[in-house]
Design an enzyme around this catalytic site. Sequence first.
Site, PDB file in Angstrom:
ATOM      1  CB  SER A 238      40.904 -52.359 111.902  1.00  0.00           C
ATOM      2  OG  SER A 238      40.034 -51.650 111.065  1.00  0.00           O
ATOM      3  NE  ARG A 239      38.505 -49.642 119.245  1.00  0.00           N
ATOM      4  CZ  ARG A 239      39.330 -48.599 119.278  1.00  0.00           C
ATOM      5  NH1 ARG A 239      39.171 -47.609 118.429  1.00  0.00           N
ATOM      6  NH2 ARG A 239      40.301 -48.532 120.155  1.00  0.00           N
ATOM      7  CB  VAL A 240      34.379 -50.078 111.608  1.00  0.00           C
ATOM      8  CG1 VAL A 240      33.702 -49.624 112.867  1.00  0.00           C
ATOM      9  CG2 VAL A 240      35.315 -49.012 111.071  1.00  0.00           C
TER      10      VAL A 240
ATOM     11  CB  THR B 205      40.735 -43.177 115.701  1.00  0.00           C
ATOM     12  OG1 THR B 205      41.506 -43.583 116.838  1.00  0.00           O
ATOM     13  CG2 THR B 205      41.237 -41.851 115.207  1.00  0.00           C
ATOM     14  CG  ASP B 206      36.123 -45.533 113.493  1.00  0.00           C
ATOM     15  OD1 ASP B 206      35.386 -45.339 114.460  1.00  0.00           O
ATOM     16  OD2 ASP B 206      36.059 -44.882 112.437  1.00  0.00           O
TER      17      ASP B 206
END
Length: 517
Positions: free
Chosen positions: A379-381, A353-354
């Site tokens: 939350s990476r993106v 997951t992102d």
Amino acid sequence: MSQHIIEKIKKEIEHFSVHAKVEDVGTVVRVGDGVTEIEGLTEAVMSEVIVFDETGKLSLEEILRKEDVLYGLILNLEEDSVKAVILGDTARVSEGMTVRRLGKVLGVPVGDALLGRVVNALGEPIDGKGKVETTKENLIERVAYGVIDRSAVNTPIHTGIKAIDAMTPIGRGQRQLIIGDRYTGKTTIAIDTILNQKSEPENTRPICIYVAIGQKESKTARIVQLLKDEGALDYTIIVSASASDPAALQFLAPFAGAAIGEYFMEQGKDAIVIYDDLSKHAVAYRQLSLLLRRPPGREAYPGDIFYLHSRLLERAAKLSKEKGGGSLTALPIIETQEGDVSAYIPTNVISITDGQIYLETDLFNKHVLPAINVGISVSRVGGAAQTKAMKKVAGKIRLELAQFRELEAFMQFSGDLDKNTKDRIEKGRRLSQLLTQNKYVPIAFEKQVVVIYAGVNGYFEEVPVDKITRAEDALISNIENQHAEILKDIASSKELSAATEESLKKALTDFFSAYLH
């Protein structure tokens, strides 16, 4: 008389034509625990659908015309036989029974007719509202879109939860994991997200698909009723494979949800699919794999358990303009044991997951709701998708809360604290209280911006910590009634312009001076 009969026979012979049809027919040689071994299906392919002929005399067309067709799904191709799982009542299958190939890979009905409906993993309605009127079908398994067909995540999904929209924002097309122990509010976050889509404009409102895997039927029924009462069922589809359903249906349910979501994505629309939860999905797949005699690996899970979840979650995407620009956002849920995020299945899904929203039992027990651990939730993106207004006001909040949690732990061992530390702890307490939110009451993002702006800039300083929620409600009500143009401007521009900020500062100063005195 005999001449007349001869003429009739001649006419019949003239019009007689032979329709030869080859059918691949097999025989059940072994059955048990929902898995059958079949001999004779030499041309069968992986994931192909088969039908069981209980009479042994019917043609394929006659079987498919029946009310209660019993299907199976081929999952193992072996040297002399195939192994298939039974998609239905396993008691109806016995040794010696005839099996016919359907000649197609398993698909699920898709279309707008599914909105507001509750279906099983095969797309069959289970809500008593009659047949789903749709002719389109999507394959349950398919290759995910490649990098060329995708675009960057740049539009937010507003969950209506202050702590998430401010600190771990989710973008359309993202895969954001919700992880935590039992009873920490994981499903609540997913349901709040569905409810909050009601406040989105109708033309950009995402379609929501909630996939219940191995849940109690009573829990799913309560969710359906809640969505109905709140008017959110109109844009929601429920796919249910309950705890009492066979493992095969629990294994297929999330893929059915993804196939339904892809239909809307390919129409250029946005969709959110919630998998509740993938821990139970992994257990169902392990059960199937062991029954199919596949070799067990770590914790008795099959070797392809990572591939199972990666090929499912990889289907979430934000499509490029050339492909219609639709999106499919995945919110998988994983249940941990005693907060152990380093276990096998949690680490697998975290790496796919992102980002993740980690819910902590200790925070939940302290009534910090939602019980989000700021330290390891990321939350990476999503940051690229966060609205400029929220990014501007919430930039500092994450760091301040993380520092507060650290100081709070340190405070237990230290008696006297300097003024700076005390002030930080006080501000942290207020921010923590400000981000606390009851379930099923999502807040529109423009109201969140106002509340968080007030919190970060010290407007709540003089409000006692236990009165903050009441003050927040009064503030929102005041801004709605007397300064509606501020909310309207933030909602339409998605930014906090200098002029709007000045108006907001004045409105906050006026409100708090009247509220506190």
